[in-house]
Design an enzyme around this catalytic site. Structure first.
Site, PDB file in Angstrom:
ATOM      1  N   LEU A   1      62.385  53.368 -47.319  1.00 27.40           N
ATOM      2  CA  LEU A   1      61.293  52.979 -48.199  1.00 27.40           C
ATOM      3  C   LEU A   1      59.990  53.256 -47.455  1.00 27.40           C
ATOM      4  O   LEU A   1      59.929  53.145 -46.234  1.00 27.40           O
ATOM      5  CB  LEU A   1      61.360  51.484 -48.548  1.00 27.40           C
ATOM      6  CG  LEU A   1      62.513  51.008 -49.437  1.00 27.40           C
ATOM      7  CD1 LEU A   1      62.409  49.494 -49.623  1.00 27.40           C
ATOM      8  CD2 LEU A   1      62.517  51.719 -50.779  1.00 27.40           C
ATOM      9  N   ASP A   2      58.930  53.592 -48.201  1.00 26.44           N
ATOM     10  CA  ASP A   2      57.614  53.744 -47.583  1.00 26.44           C
ATOM     11  C   ASP A   2      57.252  52.475 -46.823  1.00 26.44           C
ATOM     12  O   ASP A   2      57.654  51.371 -47.209  1.00 26.44           O
ATOM     13  CB  ASP A   2      56.542  53.974 -48.656  1.00 26.44           C
ATOM     14  CG  ASP A   2      56.694  55.313 -49.348  1.00 26.44           C
ATOM     15  OD1 ASP A   2      57.408  56.168 -48.820  1.00 26.44           O
ATOM     16  OD2 ASP A   2      56.069  55.488 -50.415  1.00 26.44           O
ATOM     17  N   CYS A   3      56.466  52.622 -45.774  1.00 18.68           N
ATOM     18  CA  CYS A   3      56.034  51.475 -44.974  1.00 18.68           C
ATOM     19  C   CYS A   3      55.393  50.396 -45.847  1.00 18.68           C
ATOM     20  O   CYS A   3      55.654  49.206 -45.668  1.00 18.68           O
ATOM     21  CB  CYS A   3      55.049  51.946 -43.903  1.00 18.68           C
ATOM     22  SG  CYS A   3      54.461  50.634 -42.813  1.00 18.68           S
TER      23      CYS A   3
END
Length: 210
Positions: A55-57
């Site tokens: 997942l994106d940060c």
């Protein structure tokens, strides 16, 4: 969600389903200050844990990790073959007119502006997202997002393409939309997959904290 706390929704000898906090990397970055991440924290108690997807940060939510190479291979295959069930919750700027819809726009890396992605009808990879409006209030819309493909930043760019950037999105939102939330309001709330050992289809949920 406390960034230092990693909720574990389910675990056995084959898989771990964890909840990544917003602001934490999924895997280590190149810089020394980016070594702290979800996989390294999970490996403190489950050293055999292996990454399957990311997942994106700035995105919070459910992540599945494998506990052996065979499970990693099978889960990776399910992601590749689009057999994974995924649902996200987001709050976007403005009022979405339609109660539901589809965004079908090809995406490619915007190399001069990395890590941004952009719509490109000639070179972009097919990217498909379905959305359903959950509620509307205060010139914002809460939506359920179902990505069919899994392109980088897909949900962020697809919402932006509708003219409704995700609140708090540091890459794609305008300054005033960015200022409307201290974090990006995007959360992976549902994750379903076929268990690599039992072959039972399991669905896990974790509510958004916004």
């Amino acid at each position: 969600m406390n960034k230092d706390h990693i909720p574990i929704v389910y675990q056995d000898d084959h898989v771990i389903v964890a909840v990544k906090p917003n602001g934490l990397l999924s895997v280590p970055g190149r810089a020394p200050e980016h070594k702290d991440c979800l996989i390294s924290r999970i490996q403190q108690t489950r050293p055999e844990a292996l990454t399957v997807h990311r997942l994106d940060c700035e995105t919070s939510g459910l992540v599945v990790l494998a506990c052996n190479k065979e499970s990693q291979r099978e889960l990776s295959r399910q992601f590749h073959d689009r057999e994974i069930q995924k649902r996200y919750i987001a709050v976007v700027d403005g009022v979405l007119e339609n109660d539901e819809g589809e965004v079908n726009l090809p995406l490619i890396g915007d190399w001069p502006n990395r890590p941004k992605q952009m719509v490109d009808f000639e070179r972009g990879k097919p990217s498909q997202t379905f959305y359903n409006v959950l509620s509307r209030s205060n010139n914002t819309t809460r939506v359920s997002l179902t990505p069919i493909t899994g392109r980088s930043h897909q949900l962020r760019v697809h919402m932006l393409s509708l003219g409704h950037a995700i609140l708090g999105d540091s890459l794609y939102a305008s300054d005033n939309v960015l200022a409307k939330s201290p974090r990006m309001l995007l959360h992976a709330s549902e994750l379903g997959f076929k268990h690599p050992s039992t072959e039972e289809f399991c669905v896990y949920q974790y509510p958004a904290e916004f």
